[in-house]
Motif scaffolding. Structure first.
Motif, PDB file in Angstrom:
ATOM      1  N   HIS A   1       8.831  -2.605  -1.832  1.00  0.00           N
ATOM      2  CA  HIS A   1       9.186  -4.025  -1.859  1.00  0.00           C
ATOM      3  C   HIS A   1       8.007  -4.902  -2.255  1.00  0.00           C
ATOM      4  CE1 HIS A   1       7.266  -4.722   2.085  1.00  0.00           C
ATOM      5  NE2 HIS A   1       7.863  -3.638   2.525  1.00  0.00           N
TER       6      HIS A   1
ATOM      7  N   GLU B   1       4.422  -3.013  -1.836  1.00  0.00           N
ATOM      8  CA  GLU B   1       4.225  -1.970  -0.841  1.00  0.00           C
ATOM      9  C   GLU B   1       5.063  -0.742  -1.164  1.00  0.00           C
ATOM     10  OE1 GLU B   1       4.304  -2.800   3.590  1.00  0.00           O
ATOM     11  OE2 GLU B   1       5.871  -1.275   3.482  1.00  0.00           O
TER      12      GLU B   1
ATOM     13  N   GLU C   1       2.126   2.942   5.393  1.00  0.00           N
ATOM     14  CA  GLU C   1       2.669   1.957   4.446  1.00  0.00           C
ATOM     15  C   GLU C   1       1.517   1.450   3.593  1.00  0.00           C
ATOM     16  OE1 GLU C   1       4.878  -1.100   6.682  1.00  0.00           O
ATOM     17  OE2 GLU C   1       4.805   0.317   8.340  1.00  0.00           O
TER      18      GLU C   1
END
Ligand code: ADP
Ligand code: MG
Length: 727
Positions: free
Chosen positions: A293, A302, A224
């Motif tokens: 988001h 992210e 991520e």
């Protein structure tokens, strides 16, 4: 605003920003057809390669067997035809040097035919091996500089792809980069070696659990990526952002992130447009982007793909970073990947989700339905617990770099202490194993007592704990200490290798205890888990990783707390670390020593550059602005006095004191920077870490105080408020 500073020009430019224009035909191709359109994928290979060749290549990809030279030339020819149909004029061997960057060497397909014309050529050997001039890439002594040769070797397992440019396209071939004498000069080679190592050991465990012919076990990774986006005009008005990737100055904005109104909030239009284009670009490259988001900090976001084989995920992650940067510029923004672009605002990390799995057994860190499956899951899980406890310092070392020092251990990122969050349920299971038997699980009813009965575990047993550097999240571990700007290769190499070592230990113990008798397995597993949890349970911590109490507790438990990059990097060459990497054929002593030197050099270079920038900005922008303001205050006081009144000079005095402090701090920093290195890179890094960094901070503090008083129209640098909130 009256004056014309770089800052005021930036603000004007941001305000005059033209509306976002989507590129032509942006929506023309449906996403489904877009996905993987620019990759020489399995499907493309199947379609374009002779049956036998495809079969042979597929075996290589799926089992890691060696590739045949005759196969390579057929593949090269098909690859070339495909690329040329897609407009390619050049091919590039893409490799990943130890700087953490992505490097490419482009060569034209055109070869003169001797008659004034040219033919288009791409041989098997050109596909398999390239020879970039290696002398400008760091080798840390692995390759004498007069012996500049290094070569790139085709990584068959990572698909070739087309890189688009408005003026043409390039065929890109992921490669490993090794020196002529063999040692790895790159980040990919050890990833491949570590994946091989972990497969060998995981196979032994699977065999113990009665799996007849398990498919190759691969480590999987889903990173991520957090990042900031700011308007490019601000970026150009900040020499620190432009050159160091982070702000070296800047007072906290009056409104920070305390409202928590940004996380998962509506995404600003320009940012969303940018994200959509990023995603389409990545889809074309076959990169399975899944989520987007807002993050916690203002202007922080992210992007995360669906997990893939760790080697491919690593290559894809590099492409994600490049694509974020490239596309942001098209939208008039700059993507900041630095771990801490803004002090006092959340930093950016890269949460690396990691697991082990294969085609026949699926995810090996996924708790199963049956007791037998759970037993196997618990062995893999315990192996990871043991691995992380034994190698906590190593895991700290592989996330150590100058940028991450501002994040780890600071009060809003995982601490520098490596511990594991297991969640209440799983912790309870291990606790019961330690006591001798498992009688029940926290969230379910009573379970049958007995050594061969382990509790069925609910799918998402773990709660979320954002403060843990290494968390079990239901069916994988999430390594959260990784920096946003770094290659995920190093962390994955470490995870795979320590897992291999630990699975080796588990397999050996279980093989010994069962002696080939499968009926003895449950008791053997029970004993193994008990030993592991007794010896390594100290690494499990489900509480608040940011708290002061944890620091004390961790110390009591004997967990390492390596606060800085300089403390952490030397772990790479500890005898037990070298022995482990050598044993599993992942990195040699020489390769580890070279890595330690290179990373220390990078640290020194980064901090030195930041110090020089600090001085330059302070001398040429901050001090002049402060002195102008001081002058204005002085002449105002003189005017008041001339009018026969007695002026209030409190502000003038306090500004003068602040300027004095700033100038003292600059003088100190200059003298600390004027340092004659002894030639020992570790000593130099320590000097930079313990002397230079605090001196830089002193200049910053003096400047940030001035920012709070100097007249706004004189202040030269875009402020945090402007950069973070004008979108
Ligand atoms: P969160 O923000 O809640 O942690 P995300 O959905 O943003 O979750 O990211 C989770 C990441 O973990 C994704 O990239 C996902 O593909 C990855 N992941 C899921 N299962 C595995 C697995 N078995 N191995 C590696 N990564 C995984
Ligand atoms: Mg997430």
């Amino acid at each position: 605003m009256s004056g014309s500073t770089a800052r005021t020009r930036a603000i004007t430019a941001v305000c005059n920003h033209r509306p976002i224009g989507a590129p032509l035909n942006f929506k023309a191709t449906p996403t489904k057809e877009l996905f993987g359109a620019n990759t020489f994928s399995m499907a493309v290979m199947k379609e374009r390669l002779p049956k036998e060749i495809f079969k042979s290549l597929k075996t290589t990809i799926e089992t890691g067997s060696a590739i045949d030279a005759s196969v390579a030339s057929v593949v090269a020819s098909a690859m070339k035809d495909w690329a040329i149909e897609k407009g390619a004029t050049h091919y590039a061997h893409v490799f990943y040097p130890l700087t953490g960057a992505t490097a490419e060497k482009h060569d034209s397909f055109l070869v003169p035919d001797g008659n004034g014309g040219a033919t288009v050529e791409f041989s098997g050997s050109a596909l398999v091996q390239g020879e970039p001039d290696a002398s400008s890439f760091p080798s840390g002594g692995l390759r004498a500089t007069f012996e500049a040769r290094g070569y790139t070797a085709w990584d068959v397992t990572s698909p070739a792809y087309i890189l688009e440019n408005p003026n043409g396209t390039t065929l890109c071939i992921p490669t490993a980069f090794v020196s002529w004498t063999g040692p790895a000069l790159d980040k990919k080679t050890p990833v491949l070696r570590s994946m091989k190592a972990v497969n060998v050991q995981a196979q032994r465990i699977l065999k113990l659990f009665g799996h007849k012919d398990p498919a190759m076990v691969v480590s999987t990774a889903g990173p991520e990526q957090e990042y900031f986006l700011i308007d490019r005009n601000f970026f150009f008005a900040r020499p620190d952002l432009l050159n160091a990737g982070r702000t070296l100055f800047g007072a906290k904005p009056p409104k920070g992130q305390e409202f928590e109104d940004q996380y998962f909030g509506a995404i600003p239009e320009r940012v969303l447009a940018f994200m959509m284009e990023v995603e389409r670009e990545l889809y074309k490259l076959g990169i399975p982007i899944k989520t987007r988001h807002n993050e916690v900090a203002p202007s922080q976001y992210e992007i995360a793909p669906i997990f893939e084989n760790a080697n491919i995920a690593t290559d894809h992650q590099q492409m994600i970073m490049l694509t974020l940067r490239r596309v942001a510029q098209k939208y008039g923004m700059e993507c900041l990947l630095h771990e801490k672009p803004f002090a006092g605002v959340n930093g950016s990390g890269k949460h690396v989700n990691w697991s082990l799995g294969n085609a026949t057994q699926g995810n090996l860190l996924d708790p199963g339905e049956s007791p037998h499956e759970n037993m196997q899951f618990l062995v893999f899980c315990a192996a990871v617990i043991r691995a992380v406890d034994k190698n906590a310092a190593l895991l700290r070392a592989v996330v150590a770099h100058a940028g991450n020092d501002h994040r780890l251990g600071a009060n809003e990122a995982p601490p520098a202490i490596i511990s594991i969050f297991l969640g209440d349920m799983l912790t309870d299971v291990f606790e019961q194993i330690k006591q001798g038997s498992v009688t029940g699980s926290k969230t379910r009813g009573m379970l049958t007592v007995g050594v061969d009965t382990l509790p069925p575990l609910p799918q998402d047993a773990g709660d979320r704990n954002r403060t843990s550097p290494f968390a079990f999240t239901g069916n994988r571990f999430e390594f959260r200490a990784v920096g946003s700007n770094q290659s995920i290769a190093g962390p994955l190499v470490a995870l795979n290798t320590i897992a291999a070592e630990s699975l080796d230990y588990c397999a050996t113990e279980l093989e010994k205890a069962t002696g080939g008798d499968a009926s003895k397995l449950p008791a053997a597993v029970q004993a193994l888990l008990k030993t592991i949890i007794e010896q390594h349970g100290r690494v499990i911590f489900n509480g608040d990783g940011y708290s002061e109490a944890w620091h004390h507790e961790a110390e009591k438990r004997g967990l390492p707390n390596l606060k800085t990059t300089v403390d952490a990097l030397t772990v790479l060459t500890k005898p037990d670390v070298i022995a482990m990497f050598e044993k599993y054929g992942v990195l040699s002593k020489g390769e580890l020593e070279s890595r330690e030197v290179i990373y220390l050099e990078q640290y020194v270079k980064t901090v030195a550059a930041e110090a020089r920038l600090t001085i330059e900005i302070a001398d040429t922008m901050i001090v002049p602005a402060a002195i102008r303001y001081q002058g204005e205050l002085a002449s105002a006081a003189a005017n008041v006095k001339a009018a026969g009144l007695s002026p209030d000079t409190t502000l003038l005095h306090s500004v003068s004191t602040m300027i004095g402090k700033l100038q003292d701090a600059i003088v100190t920093l200059k003298s600390t920077l004027d340092y004659h290195p002894s030639g020992n890179i570790l000593d130099e890094a320590k000097h930079y870490c313990h002397k230079l960094v605090p001196d830089m901070l002193a200049v910053r503090e003096a400047t940030d105080t001035l920012e709070g008083v100097v007249a706004d129209d004189l202040w030269p640098l875009p402020t945090y408020q402007e950069m973070l909130f004008i979108k």
